[in-house]
Design an enzyme around this catalytic site. Structure first.
Site, short mmCIF file in Angstrom:
data_model
loop_
_atom_site.label_atom_id
_atom_site.label_comp_id
_atom_site.label_asym_id
_atom_site.label_seq_id
_atom_site.Cartn_x
_atom_site.Cartn_y
_atom_site.Cartn_z
N CYS B 163 0.81 -1.22 0.00
CA CYS B 163 0.00 0.00 0.00
C CYS B 163 0.84 1.27 0.00
O CYS B 163 0.30 2.37 -0.02
CB CYS B 163 -0.95 -0.03 1.18
SG CYS B 163 -1.91 -1.53 1.17
N HIS B 295 -3.06 7.93 6.12
CA HIS B 295 -3.26 6.60 5.55
C HIS B 295 -4.65 6.10 5.98
O HIS B 295 -5.39 5.56 5.19
CB HIS B 295 -2.15 5.66 6.00
CG HIS B 295 -2.17 4.34 5.30
ND1 HIS B 295 -2.14 4.25 3.93
CD2 HIS B 295 -2.28 3.07 5.77
CE1 HIS B 295 -2.21 2.97 3.59
NE2 HIS B 295 -2.29 2.24 4.67
N GLU B 306 -1.22 5.20 13.61
CA GLU B 306 -0.94 6.43 12.86
C GLU B 306 -1.07 7.66 13.77
O GLU B 306 -0.29 8.61 13.65
CB GLU B 306 -1.88 6.55 11.65
CG GLU B 306 -1.49 7.71 10.73
CD GLU B 306 -2.16 7.66 9.36
OE1 GLU B 306 -3.05 6.81 9.15
OE2 GLU B 306 -1.78 8.49 8.52
N LYS B 327 -10.28 7.68 2.36
CA LYS B 327 -10.57 6.30 1.92
C LYS B 327 -12.04 5.92 1.95
O LYS B 327 -12.48 5.12 1.12
CB LYS B 327 -9.72 5.30 2.72
CG LYS B 327 -8.25 5.29 2.27
CD LYS B 327 -7.47 4.18 2.91
CE LYS B 327 -6.06 4.04 2.33
NZ LYS B 327 -5.15 5.13 2.74
N HIS B 332 -9.77 1.90 -0.36
CA HIS B 332 -8.33 1.72 -0.22
C HIS B 332 -7.83 1.12 -1.54
O HIS B 332 -7.98 -0.08 -1.78
CB HIS B 332 -8.02 0.81 0.95
CG HIS B 332 -6.55 0.73 1.26
ND1 HIS B 332 -5.58 1.16 0.37
CD2 HIS B 332 -5.88 0.31 2.35
CE1 HIS B 332 -4.39 0.98 0.90
NE2 HIS B 332 -4.54 0.47 2.11
N PHE B 391 1.56 -3.04 4.58
CA PHE B 391 1.91 -4.34 5.15
C PHE B 391 3.37 -4.59 4.81
O PHE B 391 3.86 -4.22 3.73
CB PHE B 391 1.06 -5.45 4.51
CG PHE B 391 -0.32 -5.54 5.08
CD1 PHE B 391 -0.65 -5.02 6.32
CD2 PHE B 391 -1.33 -6.18 4.36
CE1 PHE B 391 -1.93 -5.12 6.84
CE2 PHE B 391 -2.62 -6.28 4.88
CZ PHE B 391 -2.91 -5.76 6.11
#
Lengths: 100, 403
Positions: B163, B295, B306, B327, B332, B391
């Site tokens: 991502c 994010h 975050e 998002k 996403h 990830f």
């Protein structure tokens, strides 16, 4: 969920909560690979060596058995012991069953 | 050191084709999340996503020329066309060795992979495999096709960091421009991974919400998949000025780091290191940043991590930041998301307006920053930060500013 799973879950929810708890406990024992006699209400997930990946497998086991998708949310993340885990899973199953 | 500016942007997402359609939805809080359409279903339980529907593509020009490519390459080409057009670069300026094409993708040719293998594995008499299967699947196809479309002969590749792919590609391309290796770079990200097999794989991780993405909100329960592409032209400010280009925004800084910790669980220390690196790269103080396009996936853990990372990187100034996750509007978009969100950041500077974080139900005490909840907020934005955390513990942060 399939009609068969739907009926099974509805019957469990209608029956005594002890039956649903026993049914969930069976999923936890199988997916967590832990003998059922160790799964006491106050046994912590940590002491049983249940990682977050094991919890995901338990959720997948719940889906296989009842056809219900439960995401990893705050209530699950907060559970510390088996008693809490069963309580959260059974209340979410009841909620999903009502919603469907 | 030479400075870098943004002179063109293009995108496609479930919000529509083009930056204006995207920004209208993002700023207006019009979510593109809806029922997923698949040609076949397996045992899926999550049936919502921010999916680009086939009819959107069918109406586009040059449809026949690009339809033979995997969807992720089509998205990249559609976004690149808009970005190059907006930059005003003549075909003889963009062509040649002084332009780079650096694109991020988390997944690559997923639809081709799934459809070709399904037939091979399951059909009693499989149809003949298309000899172009490999060039459709390969992740670098999108960069190659963009380079061919514009005659770009400079550095051309696809980078992948899940991502963070798009943010990494943009940062690497801008760094190449700054170093003088090239005059400009066509950068961004693309993914078309709302396909039956991989969607089911996402479900089994239990990070998808079955109902709604609610970043930083109480009662959040996961992310919603999106798809699309965002492409940006980053150009040497000097070269852009010399050719009389309109500068949309300045590219100020890029910071990246690796948690070196866990393949899934995010680490606020690693994420904050990337933000600090971006601030250092831009040579600005934390207090100079006004807006953060987070994010903000809407998973329980990302949003807490975050928040902690922003507090570590910005200290007391974290409370002065307006923060949103867009998002819930565009989904996403995985390897494309950093590009879409950088475009949203640039547009928030243009319009002096922070876009909303939809579906927010109330404060989570562990996400205690100033979230722009549910409604857009008109405000002064000189500098915006766009965060991407992947990830694998790979983090990439981009800073853009008013030209």
């Amino acid at each position: 969920m399939t009609m068969e799973q739907d009926k099974k879950l509805a019957a469990l929810l209608a029956a005594k909560s002890a039956d649903l708890e026993a049914s969930i406990l069976e999923v936890i024992a199988r997916e967590g690979m832990i003998s059922a006699d160790k799964l006491t209400a106050d046994a912590t997930l940590e002491s049983l060596g249940l990682s977050s990946l094991d919890v995901v497998h338990i959720l997948l086991g719940i889906e296989d058995k009842y056809g219900v998708y439960l995401p990893l949310d705050e209530s699950l993340e907060k559970t510390k012991n088996i008693g809490e885990l069963i309580m959260v899973l059974s209340s979410q199953l009841a909620e999903k069953s009502r919603a469907s | 050191m030479p400075t870098v500016s943004i002179t063109g942007m293009g995108c496609i997402s479930a919000c529509g084709v083009g930056v204006e359609a995207f920004w209208k939805a993002v700023r207006g809080g019009i979510s593109a999340v809806g029922p997923t359409i698949f040609p076949r279903w397996f045992n899926h339980k999550v049936r919502i996503s921010a999916q680009i529907k086939p009819d959107v593509l069918e109406s586009l020009p040059d449809r026949e020329q690009i339809a033979k490519f995997d969807l992720f390459t089509q998205f990249g080409l559609i976004a690149a066309r808009e970005a190059v057009a907006q930059s005003g670069l003549r075909s003889d300026e963009v062509a040649g060795p002084r332009t780079a094409v650096i694109i991020g993708s988390g997944v690559g040719g997923q639809w081709t992979q799934e459809e070709s293998l399904l037939s091979l594995y399951l059909d009693p008499q499989p149809t003949r495999m298309d000899p172009m299967t490999i060039p459709r699947i390969m992740m670098s196809a999108v960069a190659s096709h963009i380079s061919m479309a514009y005659g770009v002969t400079g550095p051309t590749f696809v980078g992948s960091s899940a991502c963070a792919s798009a943010a990494q590609a943009i940062g690497v391309g801008a760094t190449m421009v700054r170093s003088g290796l090239v005059d400009r770079a066509i950068v961004g990200g693309t993914d078309a991974a709302i396909a039956p097999g991989i969607s089911r794989a996402w479900e089994t991780m239990r990070v998808l919400s079955p109902d709604a993405c609610r970043p930083f909100s109480r009662s959040r329960n996961g992310m919603v998949l999106g798809e699309g592409a965002g492409v940006i032209i980053v150009e040497s400010t000097e070269v852009a000025r010399a050719r009389g280009a309109t500068i949309i925004a300045d590219f100020l800084g890029y910071g990246t780091s690796s948690d070196a910790n866990d393949i899934l669980r995010c680490d606020p220390v690693g994420a904050s290191a990337a933000m600090k690196a971006a601030l250092a790269d831009a040579r600005i103080d934390p207090r100079d940043v006004n807006y953060v396009n987070a994010h903000g996936t809407g998973t329980l853990l990302n949003d807490i991590s975050e928040t902690e990372a922003l507090r570590i990187a910005f200290g007391a100034d974290a409370d002065h930041l307006a923060i949103s996750s867009t998002k819930p509007t565009h989904g996403h978009a995985l390897g494309a998301t950093g590009a879409l969100e950088l475009i949203a950041s640039v547009m928030s500077i243009r319009d002096q307006c922070a876009p909303p974080t939809l579906n927010w139900l109330g404060r989570d005490p562990k996400c205690d920053l100033d979230i722009v909840a549910n409604e857009a907020r008109p405000m002064n934005i000189d500098i915006a930060l766009s965060n991407s955390f992947a990830f694998g513990g790979i983090n990439a942060c981009l800073l853009v500013g008013k030209p």
